[in-house]
Design a protein around this motif. Sequence first.
Motif, PDB file in Angstrom:
ATOM      1  N   ILE A   1       0.444   4.041  -2.833  1.00  0.00           N
ATOM      2  CA  ILE A   1       0.219   5.465  -2.527  1.00  0.00           C
ATOM      3  C   ILE A   1       1.260   6.323  -3.254  1.00  0.00           C
ATOM      4  O   ILE A   1       0.925   7.321  -3.913  1.00  0.00           O
TER       5      ILE A   1
ATOM      6  N   TYR B   1       0.836  -1.208   0.000  1.00  0.00           N
ATOM      7  CA  TYR B   1       0.000   0.000   0.000  1.00  0.00           C
ATOM      8  C   TYR B   1       0.873   1.262   0.000  1.00  0.00           C
ATOM      9  O   TYR B   1       0.491   2.274  -0.598  1.00  0.00           O
TER      10      TYR B   1
ATOM     11  N   VAL C   1      -7.971   1.361   3.836  1.00  0.00           N
ATOM     12  CA  VAL C   1      -7.509   1.791   2.506  1.00  0.00           C
ATOM     13  C   VAL C   1      -8.730   1.880   1.593  1.00  0.00           C
ATOM     14  O   VAL C   1      -9.577   0.984   1.568  1.00  0.00           O
ATOM     15  N   ARG C   2      -8.820   2.970   0.850  1.00  0.00           N
ATOM     16  CA  ARG C   2      -9.974   3.165  -0.045  1.00  0.00           C
ATOM     17  C   ARG C   2     -10.001   2.086  -1.126  1.00  0.00           C
ATOM     18  O   ARG C   2      -8.945   1.654  -1.604  1.00  0.00           O
TER      19      ARG C   2
ATOM     20  N   LEU D   1      -7.727   2.271  -4.236  1.00  0.00           N
ATOM     21  CA  LEU D   1      -6.315   1.911  -4.072  1.00  0.00           C
ATOM     22  C   LEU D   1      -6.180   0.401  -3.849  1.00  0.00           C
ATOM     23  O   LEU D   1      -5.265  -0.231  -4.383  1.00  0.00           O
TER      24      LEU D   1
ATOM     25  N   ALA E   1      -1.877  12.018   2.220  1.00  0.00           N
ATOM     26  CA  ALA E   1      -2.131  10.680   1.669  1.00  0.00           C
ATOM     27  C   ALA E   1      -3.182   9.960   2.508  1.00  0.00           C
ATOM     28  O   ALA E   1      -4.031   9.226   1.984  1.00  0.00           O
TER      29      ALA E   1
ATOM     30  N   ARG F   1      -6.414  11.253   1.345  1.00  0.00           N
ATOM     31  CA  ARG F   1      -6.735  10.883  -0.034  1.00  0.00           C
ATOM     32  C   ARG F   1      -6.994   9.396  -0.194  1.00  0.00           C
ATOM     33  O   ARG F   1      -7.840   9.003  -0.991  1.00  0.00           O
ATOM     34  N   TYR F   2      -6.279   8.567   0.555  1.00  0.00           N
ATOM     35  CA  TYR F   2      -6.316   7.126   0.263  1.00  0.00           C
ATOM     36  C   TYR F   2      -6.905   6.254   1.367  1.00  0.00           C
ATOM     37  O   TYR F   2      -6.932   5.032   1.227  1.00  0.00           O
TER      38      TYR F   2
ATOM     39  N   ALA G   1       0.532   6.269  -6.976  1.00  0.00           N
ATOM     40  CA  ALA G   1      -0.731   6.935  -7.341  1.00  0.00           C
ATOM     41  C   ALA G   1      -0.536   8.448  -7.362  1.00  0.00           C
ATOM     42  O   ALA G   1      -1.102   9.154  -8.205  1.00  0.00           O
TER      43      ALA G   1
END
Length: 295
Positions: free
Chosen positions: A137, A133, A201-202, A205, A183, A186-187, A140
């Motif tokens: 991140i 992850y 974690v979204r 992702l 981050a 965002r994630y 991304a």
Amino acid sequence: MPPRAPAAPTERELTDLEFGILSALVASHTGIALGSDKRALLQARLGRRLRALGLSTFMEYYRILKDQGADGPELVRFVNAVTTNKTEFFREAHHFDHLREHVAPALEAAAAEGAERVVRVWSAGCSSGEEPYSIAITLADALPSAEGWDVRILASDIDTDVLERARVGTYTLEEVAAVPRTALHRYFLRGVGDNDGLARVRPELRRRVAFRRINLLDDAWPIRTAFDVVFCRNVLIYFDRPTQTRVLERLLRFVKDDGLLVLGHAEGVHALVSGLRHAGNTMYRKESDPCRPPS
Ligand SMILES: C[S@@+](CC[C@H](N)C(=O)[O-])C[C@H]1O[C@@H](n2cnc3c(N)ncnc32)[C@H](O)[C@@H]1O
């Protein structure tokens, strides 16, 4: 004087013979070499399996493992019990800096020359997901899908328990403390109600990371991809020298020419394999090599 009460039963000790056969079984199934200094560790970890199964000796446990054979459910639990899974988000931060500051710009430059906007990364020995992850991140942000980048990460481990955790992708706020604030926003999704104190974690992702059980000791790995970057950090240190060399040579077949191999802080490759040039602290570039992943 009243007779003394019998002493409370103590944890069963692993005998020399039991340590010998169980550590040999660990080595043959995982590559993990347990020296005699790891005896208390093995006793503690397998002691839990003994208690769960209501057994009183390690020899009885060994017989169950042998009777069930290589595909038995207890062997999976045995392997899960003996692995060491320590990991964290953005561990050894310089590796992620290198991805952002060197790997991503080089891929952008190649794309400007007409190369595909496709990036493939493998996190071999990914534990509970913090490493893949962190890679996801970093990439991304550096290579956004909105700009046409297709970034996918294969994340593998031998331990099914950590893989399950990784797939879910839920961590405590303490565990995500090393994730930069922007981050995190965002994630990750912040838990509420019963999930207060957790971050997940979204899905966007999570979908970029495919988790699979792969034993690096197996003769054939079910992989058909050549990777731009392979992370294999803090895994080889548990293997003996010949196993390290064998796994490294096979890992390299899955790295593209000029691709990057990233190892852990205590792992170096120079004495073990050739065909690599130093690219930074425990990072190596693969020199052009006739070896290709199997097609
Ligand atoms: C200490 S963790 C390292 C996690 C992560 N790479 C990091 O550096 O933060 C080592 C991982 O290697 C895995 N491992 C050990 N032997 C393995 C094998 N033979 N095949 C695949 N994974 C293995 C363990 O299950 C464990 O999750």
